[in-house]
Design a protein around this motif. Structure first.
Motif, PDB file in Angstrom:
ATOM      1  N   ILE A 186       0.834  -1.206   0.000  1.00  0.00           N
ATOM      2  CA  ILE A 186       0.000   0.000   0.000  1.00  0.00           C
ATOM      3  C   ILE A 186       0.869   1.256   0.000  1.00  0.00           C
ATOM      4  N   THR A 187       1.818   1.322   0.898  1.00  0.00           N
ATOM      5  CA  THR A 187       2.677   2.507   0.985  1.00  0.00           C
ATOM      6  C   THR A 187       3.764   2.526  -0.087  1.00  0.00           C
ATOM      7  N   TYR A 226      14.955   2.134   8.549  1.00  0.00           N
ATOM      8  CA  TYR A 226      15.509   2.852   7.394  1.00  0.00           C
ATOM      9  C   TYR A 226      14.550   2.671   6.220  1.00  0.00           C
ATOM     10  N   ASN A 227      14.069   3.799   5.668  1.00  0.00           N
ATOM     11  CA  ASN A 227      13.235   3.771   4.467  1.00  0.00           C
ATOM     12  C   ASN A 227      14.137   3.905   3.252  1.00  0.00           C
ATOM     13  N   LEU A 228      14.076   2.930   2.354  1.00  0.00           N
ATOM     14  CA  LEU A 228      14.859   3.017   1.134  1.00  0.00           C
ATOM     15  C   LEU A 228      14.354   4.210   0.322  1.00  0.00           C
ATOM     16  N   GLY A 229      15.260   5.084  -0.038  1.00  0.00           N
ATOM     17  CA  GLY A 229      14.883   6.322  -0.702  1.00  0.00           C
ATOM     18  C   GLY A 229      15.222   7.518   0.157  1.00  0.00           C
ATOM     19  N   GLY A 255       2.638  -7.563   4.072  1.00  0.00           N
ATOM     20  CA  GLY A 255       3.215  -6.278   4.424  1.00  0.00           C
ATOM     21  C   GLY A 255       3.691  -6.187   5.858  1.00  0.00           C
ATOM     22  N   ARG A 256       3.848  -7.347   6.517  1.00  0.00           N
ATOM     23  CA  ARG A 256       4.298  -7.372   7.904  1.00  0.00           C
ATOM     24  C   ARG A 256       5.434  -8.372   8.053  1.00  0.00           C
ATOM     25  N   ASP A 278       4.221  -4.181  11.497  1.00  0.00           N
ATOM     26  CA  ASP A 278       3.514  -3.664  10.329  1.00  0.00           C
ATOM     27  C   ASP A 278       4.365  -2.590   9.651  1.00  0.00           C
ATOM     28  N   LEU A 279       4.736  -2.824   8.396  1.00  0.00           N
ATOM     29  CA  LEU A 279       5.601  -1.889   7.679  1.00  0.00           C
ATOM     30  C   LEU A 279       4.879  -0.620   7.238  1.00  0.00           C
TER      31      LEU A 279
END
Length: 428
Positions: A186-187, A226-229, A255-256, A278-279
């Motif tokens: 979703i995100t 850490y969020n890629l981007g 997504g988890r 939950d990501l």
């Protein structure tokens, strides 16, 4: 050109074109399929390329500049991944530990044909990180960590050879780190998770080399994401659960990420529980386990993925050496747990004395457990890996095992299910 590319793209291209039905009976014979593609409309060309194996698409990049540009089209990237998921175009990556440590190999795997050849994957960062562990594969991207110090983390696409070294995060003395890597549909975000446990109080009278054995119950924690981007880590505070050190690899479903907790008191009794992260909103929660009738059924349990569903692998009741495979048919619903089958007893090959020292991947990083569920095959058989590197398929109906071997297969390995993709590592 990397050593794992093989010279079959013209054949693959012809097959893809026929699937698209782009031939005309009265067309003049042409032995240059690349020229035919350049004359096609852009959307048709992308559709044809999306049907090719990843190694063929990559090799086409070296044909000419226009092909290179076309193969990087973001629409093709998504189309190729979608088709690979629908067709279950699996690739097995072997992280081998013997006779040469920390080598990556791959094979495109079909359960109807195991005559493929295993080929080596180059790691362009091998000099800076000679020893590593693979903590996850997601949409064609691998996440690897330094196995000596756990301070270096790379995101790597082994087919495009695109990679990124993540910045350093906060570290603590004598820390124990639980890792996870995943993507939320979703995100649309990829995240690397570090759950760090460290001693809350140091007793300086205890020698430093002994402090690292501090019991988990007396440790504090710090959850780092850490969020890629992006180019930074952020902390969301302490983890509400103590996770088992042997569950250092997070299992991605819906997504988890999922791990087993450390042995402790939960819901009024001592046991272990399944913990999810939950990501989408960076939250932890407990996932209800299967009702096996045994109050301590999760004591020696580990979690895996089977057919896209969360599954729990437990030693069979009675100690006969088999394993019960429970599957959560509807995610998050306790009543949907079903005992799918019992994995019978199989005697994997004996680990020779000269290979004992190269047992690191299974002994340390995978907790030394005997068996791992790898994936569900199209045939309905289950791909299973036994300790040290014995790969077999298991038919739940007949209870029969079949050894899976490939030419050039390493002797000691950890198997990672991978789908080759064109996704870039640097996300916008």
């Amino acid at each position: 050109m990397s050593g794992f590319f093989i010279s079959i793209p013209v054949m693959d291209f012809e097959i893809a074109i026929k699937k698209r039905k782009c031939y005309k009976e009265d067309e003049e014979e042409d032995d240059q399929p690349l020229n035919r593609l350049s004359c096609l409309p852009h959307d048709i060309a992308l559709d044809i390329l999306s049907r090719l194996p990843i190694k063929s698409v990559i090799q086409f990049r070296f044909s000419c500049r226009s092909w290179n540009f076309l193969s990087r089209d973001l629409q093709l990237v998504d189309m190729h991944m979608s088709r690979a998921l629908i067709c279950q175009r699996l690739c097995l990556i072997f992280h081998s530990d013997y006779p040469i440590r920390n080598q990556l190999h791959f094979v495109e795997f079909s359960d109807v044909d195991d005559n493929e050849i295993v080929r080596k994957i180059d790691t362009p960062f091998a000099v800076s990180m000679p020893e590593f562990n693979v903590i996850g594969s997601c949409n064609g991207l691998l996440c690897l960590i330094d196995s000596l110090f756990s301070d270096s983390i790379y995101i790597y696409n082994p087919f495009t050879r695109d990679y990124k070294l993540l910045p350093k995060s906060v570290e603590f003395e004598n820390q124990i780190v639980i890792f996870g890597f995943g993507f939320h549909p979703i995100t649309k975000q990829y995240k690397v998770i570090k759950i760090v446990y460290y001693p809350s109080v140091y007793n300086l009278e205890i020698p430093r080399h002994v402090r690292r054995f501090t019991h988990m119950s007396s440790r504090r924690s710090d959850v780092q994401i850490y969020n890629l981007g992006t180019d930074r880590w952020r902390s969301i505070g302490q983890a509400p659960y103590r996770l088992e050190k042997r569950s250092s690899l997070g299992v991605l479903v819906s997504g988890r990420l999922h791990w087993m907790s450390h042995w402790g008191k939960y819901n009024g009794r001592r046991n272990r529980i399944i913990v999810s992260f939950d990501l989408s909103d960076d939250s932890f929660q407990e996932i209800p386990g299967p009702n096996t009738g045994n109050l301590r059924s999760l004591m020696n349990c580990h979690v895996a993925v089977l057919g896209g569903c969360l599954c729990a692998v437990l030693p069979s009741y009675g100690g006969n050496g088999g394993h019960d495979i429970w599957v959560m048919k509807e995610y998050g619903v306790k009543e949907s747990w079903v005992k799918e089958f019992t994995l019978g007893v199989y005697s994997p090959r004996f680990i020779r004395p000269d290979m004992q020292k190269s047992y690191q991947i299974w002994r340390k990083f995978l907790g030394g457990r005997l068996v791992r569920i790898i994936c569900l095959l199209k045939s309905g058989d289950v791909l299973v890996e036994y300790r040290g590197g014995t790969l077999v398929s298991y038919n739940p109906d007949s209870g029969m095992f079949k050894n899976i071997t490939f030419q050039g297969m390493p002797k000691m390995f950890q198997t990672i299910v991978h789908i080759g993709s064109l996704y870039p590592v640097v996300q916008s």
